[in-house]
Design a protein around this motif. Sequence first.
Motif, PDB file in Angstrom:
ATOM      1  N   ARG A 220      38.012   7.666  31.243  1.00 24.85           N
ATOM      2  CA  ARG A 220      37.887   7.723  29.860  1.00 24.85           C
ATOM      3  C   ARG A 220      38.781   8.968  29.496  1.00 24.85           C
ATOM      4  N   ASN A 221      39.994   9.376  30.043  1.00 26.68           N
ATOM      5  CA  ASN A 221      40.430  10.124  29.630  1.00 26.68           C
ATOM      6  C   ASN A 221      40.302  11.517  29.553  1.00 26.68           C
ATOM      7  N   ILE A 222      38.989  12.386  29.855  1.00 27.79           N
ATOM      8  CA  ILE A 222      38.577  13.333  29.060  1.00 27.79           C
ATOM      9  C   ILE A 222      39.633  15.380  29.294  1.00 27.79           C
ATOM     10  N   PRO A 223      39.845  15.239  28.436  1.00 30.17           N
ATOM     11  CA  PRO A 223      40.945  16.406  28.216  1.00 30.17           C
ATOM     12  C   PRO A 223      39.972  17.792  28.828  1.00 30.17           C
ATOM     13  N   CYS A 224      40.843  18.571  29.614  1.00 33.55           N
ATOM     14  CA  CYS A 224      40.801  19.388  29.861  1.00 33.55           C
ATOM     15  C   CYS A 224      39.557  20.580  29.670  1.00 33.55           C
ATOM     16  N   TYR A 225      40.086  20.896  27.906  1.00 30.95           N
ATOM     17  CA  TYR A 225      39.115  21.886  28.022  1.00 30.95           C
ATOM     18  C   TYR A 225      37.732  20.991  27.300  1.00 30.95           C
ATOM     19  N   THR A 226      37.487  19.672  27.337  1.00 29.92           N
ATOM     20  CA  THR A 226      35.870  19.196  27.903  1.00 29.92           C
ATOM     21  C   THR A 226      34.896  19.347  28.944  1.00 29.92           C
ATOM     22  N   HIS A 227      36.269  19.302  29.927  1.00 30.63           N
ATOM     23  CA  HIS A 227      35.572  19.395  31.365  1.00 30.63           C
ATOM     24  C   HIS A 227      35.493  20.877  31.713  1.00 30.63           C
ATOM     25  N   LEU A 228      36.013  21.875  30.662  1.00 31.46           N
ATOM     26  CA  LEU A 228      35.913  23.544  31.111  1.00 31.46           C
ATOM     27  C   LEU A 228      34.448  23.677  29.896  1.00 31.46           C
ATOM     28  N   SER A 229      34.049  22.524  28.766  1.00 29.86           N
ATOM     29  CA  SER A 229      33.057  22.757  28.542  1.00 29.86           C
ATOM     30  C   SER A 229      31.708  22.502  29.067  1.00 29.86           C
ATOM     31  N   MET A 230      32.089  21.829  29.634  1.00 28.48           N
ATOM     32  CA  MET A 230      31.161  20.991  30.416  1.00 28.48           C
ATOM     33  C   MET A 230      30.847  21.438  31.978  1.00 28.48           C
TER      34      MET A 230
END
Length: 757
Positions: free
Chosen positions: A196-206
């Motif tokens: 999915r190539n999820i951005p870093c800020y999305t990982h951080l928010s999750m």
Amino acid sequence: MDYNVNICETDIDYENLADGEPAQDFSFNPINEPETSTQNCPEILEMEVFKECTDVQSNRSSYTSDESHDREEISHLQRHGWSAATVKVLASMPSRTAELNKSRRVRYQASSHESPHLSRPVQGASVLAEAEEINTEDSNLCAAENNMDQLVSSLQGLSVSEGTRKLRAMPLSLADKIEIRKVAFSLKTESSFIGRNIPCYTHLSMYISMTWRHCLFSCLPVFSSFKLWHSALKTLSGRYGTGVLSYFLFLRTLLFLNLLLFVITGLFLIIPQGINPPPSPKADFSGIELLTGTGYFSDSLMFYGYYSSETLPGDQYRMPAAYFFTIGFTLFIICIILVYRLSKSFGKNFQVLKSNKNLAVKVFSCWDFKVSKKISVRLQSEKISTQLKEQLSEMIKGEDKKTCMQHLHRLIVHLLAWTACLISIFLGTIGVHNLSGKKIDIKTTLNLPKDTELLVLSAVVSGINLLLPGFFNLCVWAEQYESPGTRVYVSVFRNLLLKVSVIGVLCYRWLESIPANGLECWESSVGQELYRLLVMDFIVTVLYTFLGEFLWRVFSQTILQKKRKPVFDIARNVLELIYGQTLTWIGVLFAPLLPGVQLIKLIVLFYMKKRSLILNCQASRKPWRATQMTTLFICILWFPSFLGTVVTIIYTVWTIKPSEKCGPFRNLTTMFEGGQMSTRHLEDAHPILKWLSWVYDCLVENPVFLFLASGVFLMVIYFQAQVVDGQRKIISRLEKQIENEGKDKKFLIAKLQDLCK
């Protein structure tokens, strides 16, 4: 291995499976092999591998014969017209895996007792038999591993949701499902996240969201302990049952309502007027004012006459507008809260009502194994015991068959009891009406101070509210109701008739007689009388609690030689709370500080009633489950208490002329005119706020809004009742379906036993 499968869930899952896919795709039965000491003994491991390689041909033939026998048995079941789900249930019965479990135990014993010396000769027929069973076991294990690989590969070819649905429908234990899910979906889940190539800020928010949820769930027990009187209510519920608990929960609800009312009136009325007090003479404080509300309290923030009719200096704060809109806004907010609580209570009531027969859940699944303290363990055991007694009492209740003469005798007793109660209520109401309509000169007859005259009416009303409920209890005892819940409901209804009659007579006197007497400030006089009634009711309740309940316990245990203590009178105490709350709601227009007095009264009542309950009372001899008690209390609080209060206040604001020398509405025709003048002044001073005047005209002056609001509230209650009724019917059908499925499984097991013979 043992299959710990929920019967209801697996049966439903099997039916879903039979509708969509064939049963043979899920014939895999995994086996969790116990850990042995093969890591420490490599010779044993080598011997087992050697046996697997040399005996594979013979084991394959035996496995083929067993498999053909299973096919014959399944085909024999299918010839009877049974569905694929039923065949799968029969295939997963313990009898199908009994031989496999037996050989598994034999292998475990052989591996644990085998000698480490390989050169030692093996002799005896028993050793050869063990070797043959181990070979059969190994062949079955190889087949099971192959089936597991096939199952994992088939699940990996599906999506995560589809594979999870299939795995959920399999007749496997929860541990096996978790293991298979990890093997089948771990790589797919990781690859999906990578792809999915999820951005870093999305990982951080999750990560932050998951951490916050984890912390929130961890703190839920701590938050629940912060609830007002949480531990005390748990203790009372476990020891005295849900009937007594409903009284204290209702008291806490009234406490929150009065706190809201006190905060709103304090912010918009009491504090602004206290910062800018009007010039008025102050009388000396003698102490009797705490009972009468006169003297020092007459010219204070307690009553209506102290508040100014002018704009407060410095901030353009118009007190008439603040007084009018604050009272209306608080009543509207309380109305919304009561409607919400009523609909919510209806939902809880009917959800609990249909779960009283599920004793298995209460017996086997209600204990909290995290409880470790002795006090908590004892409290939880008492609570479970009380709940079981209440549920059993509902399940076994039933009236005995009576003859016609017994029914006739009981009907006559009921008629006499109701006639006596209605006559007593009528006589008490006539006495209050005559006493409130006449001016009795007690000063000349009993040589009492002048302020003491004012306490006569409140003392008589409180005495009637004290004595007549005791007479009602005597009538209920004579009627001999079999159910404790029925006794409580009858007592509540009779006490409600008494309270409504007394308050109705007093409201008629306040709104018709007092304004016509030409008093200088009749609003403050009404507020003082409401204050006296509230204070006298509190005093009588305290005296009855400490003297009545305590002395009755001592008398019954010493004179009557009874070991049992009296039972807590729920009907009397609840109607006392509703009576005091009705006085508070009516009095907020004439005495804005009256909710503060009610707050103090409720806090003292809680601790006093709790202590008296523990010392002087005990649980009912016949336990009963108060499933509808809280709903009944909220209904009575809504009607006639709150709606009667709203009608009284609307009649006062719209029709009765205010006093000309006191209060924020002096020199006006009605109090409602003060709201109209405030909107006009706001429109003239701030033309940009002209829309507020239009909103006021549409919502307040137009009666259509009141009818629409009432209709919306009634529709909300109606729809909530209909939704709950639909849920109740669905629950009933599901319970019947589960019962039928259980009967089907018993039938299938019986047929399976016949086939195995």
